[in-house]
Design a protein around this motif. Structure first.
Motif, mmCIF file in Angstrom:
data_model
loop_
_atom_site.group_PDB
_atom_site.id
_atom_site.type_symbol
_atom_site.label_atom_id
_atom_site.label_comp_id
_atom_site.label_asym_id
_atom_site.label_seq_id
_atom_site.Cartn_x
_atom_site.Cartn_y
_atom_site.Cartn_z
ATOM 1 N N GLN A 196 0.818 -1.216 0.000
ATOM 2 C CA GLN A 196 0.000 0.000 0.000
ATOM 3 C C GLN A 196 0.854 1.269 0.000
ATOM 4 O O GLN A 196 0.326 2.373 0.133
ATOM 5 N N LYS A 197 2.172 1.066 -0.143
ATOM 6 C CA LYS A 197 3.138 2.175 -0.147
ATOM 7 C C LYS A 197 3.113 2.968 1.163
ATOM 8 O O LYS A 197 3.425 4.160 1.196
ATOM 9 N N MET A 198 2.752 2.290 2.234
ATOM 10 C CA MET A 198 2.799 2.885 3.575
ATOM 11 C C MET A 198 4.135 2.461 4.203
ATOM 12 O O MET A 198 4.202 1.644 5.120
ATOM 13 N N PHE A 199 5.206 3.032 3.671
ATOM 14 C CA PHE A 199 6.543 2.542 3.999
ATOM 15 C C PHE A 199 6.938 2.823 5.451
ATOM 16 O O PHE A 199 7.571 1.988 6.091
ATOM 17 N N ARG A 200 6.587 3.992 5.955
ATOM 18 C CA ARG A 200 6.949 4.295 7.344
ATOM 19 C C ARG A 200 6.255 3.324 8.300
ATOM 20 O O ARG A 200 6.875 2.813 9.244
ATOM 21 N N GLU A 201 4.967 3.060 8.040
ATOM 22 C CA GLU A 201 4.232 2.121 8.884
ATOM 23 C C GLU A 201 4.878 0.744 8.845
ATOM 24 O O GLU A 201 4.974 0.042 9.859
ATOM 25 N N SER A 202 5.328 0.349 7.654
ATOM 26 C CA SER A 202 5.990 -0.947 7.526
ATOM 27 C C SER A 202 7.283 -0.978 8.328
ATOM 28 O O SER A 202 7.580 -1.960 9.026
ATOM 29 N N LEU A 203 8.052 0.092 8.266
ATOM 30 C CA LEU A 203 9.316 0.145 9.003
ATOM 31 C C LEU A 203 9.080 0.120 10.515
ATOM 32 O O LEU A 203 9.820 -0.537 11.257
ATOM 33 N N ILE A 204 8.040 0.814 10.959
ATOM 34 C CA ILE A 204 7.718 0.799 12.391
ATOM 35 C C ILE A 204 7.388 -0.622 12.843
ATOM 36 O O ILE A 204 7.871 -1.097 13.881
ATOM 37 N N GLU A 205 6.570 -1.314 12.040
ATOM 38 C CA GLU A 205 6.172 -2.677 12.411
ATOM 39 C C GLU A 205 7.335 -3.658 12.273
ATOM 40 O O GLU A 205 7.451 -4.602 13.059
ATOM 41 N N LEU A 206 8.190 -3.439 11.286
ATOM 42 C CA LEU A 206 9.377 -4.292 11.159
ATOM 43 C C LEU A 206 10.283 -4.125 12.374
ATOM 44 O O LEU A 206 10.856 -5.099 12.878
ATOM 45 N N GLY A 207 10.402 -2.895 12.839
ATOM 46 C CA GLY A 207 11.199 -2.654 14.038
ATOM 47 C C GLY A 207 10.590 -3.322 15.255
ATOM 48 O O GLY A 207 11.295 -3.954 16.060
ATOM 49 N N ARG A 208 9.268 -3.206 15.385
ATOM 50 C CA ARG A 208 8.580 -3.820 16.530
ATOM 51 C C ARG A 208 8.727 -5.344 16.481
ATOM 52 O O ARG A 208 9.001 -5.982 17.507
ATOM 53 N N LEU A 209 8.540 -5.918 15.293
ATOM 54 C CA LEU A 209 8.685 -7.362 15.133
ATOM 55 C C LEU A 209 10.114 -7.797 15.455
ATOM 56 O O LEU A 209 10.327 -8.809 16.136
ATOM 57 N N SER A 210 11.083 -7.036 15.000
ATOM 58 C CA SER A 210 12.491 -7.382 15.234
ATOM 59 C C SER A 210 12.817 -7.388 16.719
ATOM 60 O O SER A 210 13.482 -8.305 17.223
ATOM 61 N N ARG A 211 12.340 -6.383 17.423
ATOM 62 C CA ARG A 211 12.610 -6.326 18.864
ATOM 63 C C ARG A 211 11.949 -7.493 19.589
ATOM 64 O O ARG A 211 12.525 -8.082 20.511
ATOM 65 N N TYR A 212 10.739 -7.835 19.155
ATOM 66 C CA TYR A 212 10.031 -8.963 19.769
ATOM 67 C C TYR A 212 10.778 -10.279 19.527
ATOM 68 O O TYR A 212 10.944 -11.096 20.439
ATOM 69 N N LEU A 213 11.242 -10.475 18.299
ATOM 70 C CA LEU A 213 11.976 -11.700 17.981
ATOM 71 C C LEU A 213 13.282 -11.779 18.763
ATOM 72 O O LEU A 213 13.711 -12.863 19.169
#
Length: 242
Positions: free
Chosen positions: A167-184
């Motif tokens: 959906q070209k919501m790149f900032r939202e994707s980066l925020i969630e990728l960061g959250r997922l990374s920290r959780y993992l």
């Protein structure tokens, strides 16, 4: 009682049934037999009184009781397939309710084709999560992933990040990728390098200039550790909380 000769043995039916539906089951069984015989991931075990289709692609093993699936559908109007994973019964509900004319063998073929496709996370039933995730761990090239407790929910979160990218919501994707990374990192004990490899298929689709811009002011300071284009893992323990 009716005895029916099939490519995998003699099917014995004790209850009343619809001849037309039996014919559909037998046609499907012929195709199922052909698919399994041509697959390196499955085998047909006919050594017992009933034939079983068994997975041949590592642990956990999937076992399908072919004749029980057929008689359940023909005689009992049962919407479940007769499947075991590592000798434990698992609930796999078919879509017979939407079309009662679908033979059980058609549903079994769908499971077999899932196995032939590598048990894709997105399409595998939740009750077969252990198989899908286990296959991914066995076949992926991410170092150290095999010994972690990564699960369906982690792949679903990664898929959400991918939808943001679509959906070209790149900032939202980066925020969630960061959250997922920290959780993992904190909860699933993955290494920084393993996490970087896990999220890479999504991260690589985000324009590099937008990643750089985000990391100048990230949502969380440790996002730069996981989302940087040159991830370095010096094996230090990061004081991250989720």
């Amino acid at each position: 009682m009716r005895s029916v000769y099939t490519p995998v043995g003699i099917l014995e039916i004790k209850d009343n049934f619809d001849e037309k539906k039996l014919a559909s089951e037998l046609r499907g069984l012929e195709l199922l037999h052909e698919i399994v015989n041509n697959s390196p991931n499955w085998k047909i075990d006919t050594f017992s009184s009933r034939p079983f289709i068994r997975s041949n692609d590592g642990s956990p093993e999937i076992q399908i009781d072919v004749f029980n699936c057929i008689t359940n559908k023909l005689c009992r109007d049962n919407l479940h397939l007769s499947i075991q994973m590592s000798m434990r019964n698992v609930c796999v509900v078919t879509d017979f309710a939407s079309n009662e004319e679908i033979p059980s063998t058609d549903a079994i073929i769908s499971i077999v084709l899932l196995g032939n496709s590598g048990w894709p996370i997105k399409h595998t039933p939740d009750t077969l999560e252990e198989k899908s995730v286990g296959y991914f761990k066995e076949t992926c090239e991410i170092e150290g992933l095999k010994d972690t407790s990564i699960g369906f929910e982690d792949f679903e979160n990664l898929e959400m990040c991918q939808r943001y990218v679509d959906q070209k919501m790149f900032r939202e994707s980066l925020i969630e990728l960061g959250r997922l990374s920290r959780y993992l990192y904190v909860c699933k004990m993955l290494s920084i390098n393993s996490i970087a490899q896990f999220i890479h298929p999504v991260l690589k689709k985000i324009p590099k200039n937008l990643i750089t811009k985000y990391l100048e002011m990230p949502e969380e300071e440790y996002d730069i550790v996981f989302l940087s284009q040159s991830v370095k893992d010096n094996h230090q323990v990061l004081p991250i909380s989720t």
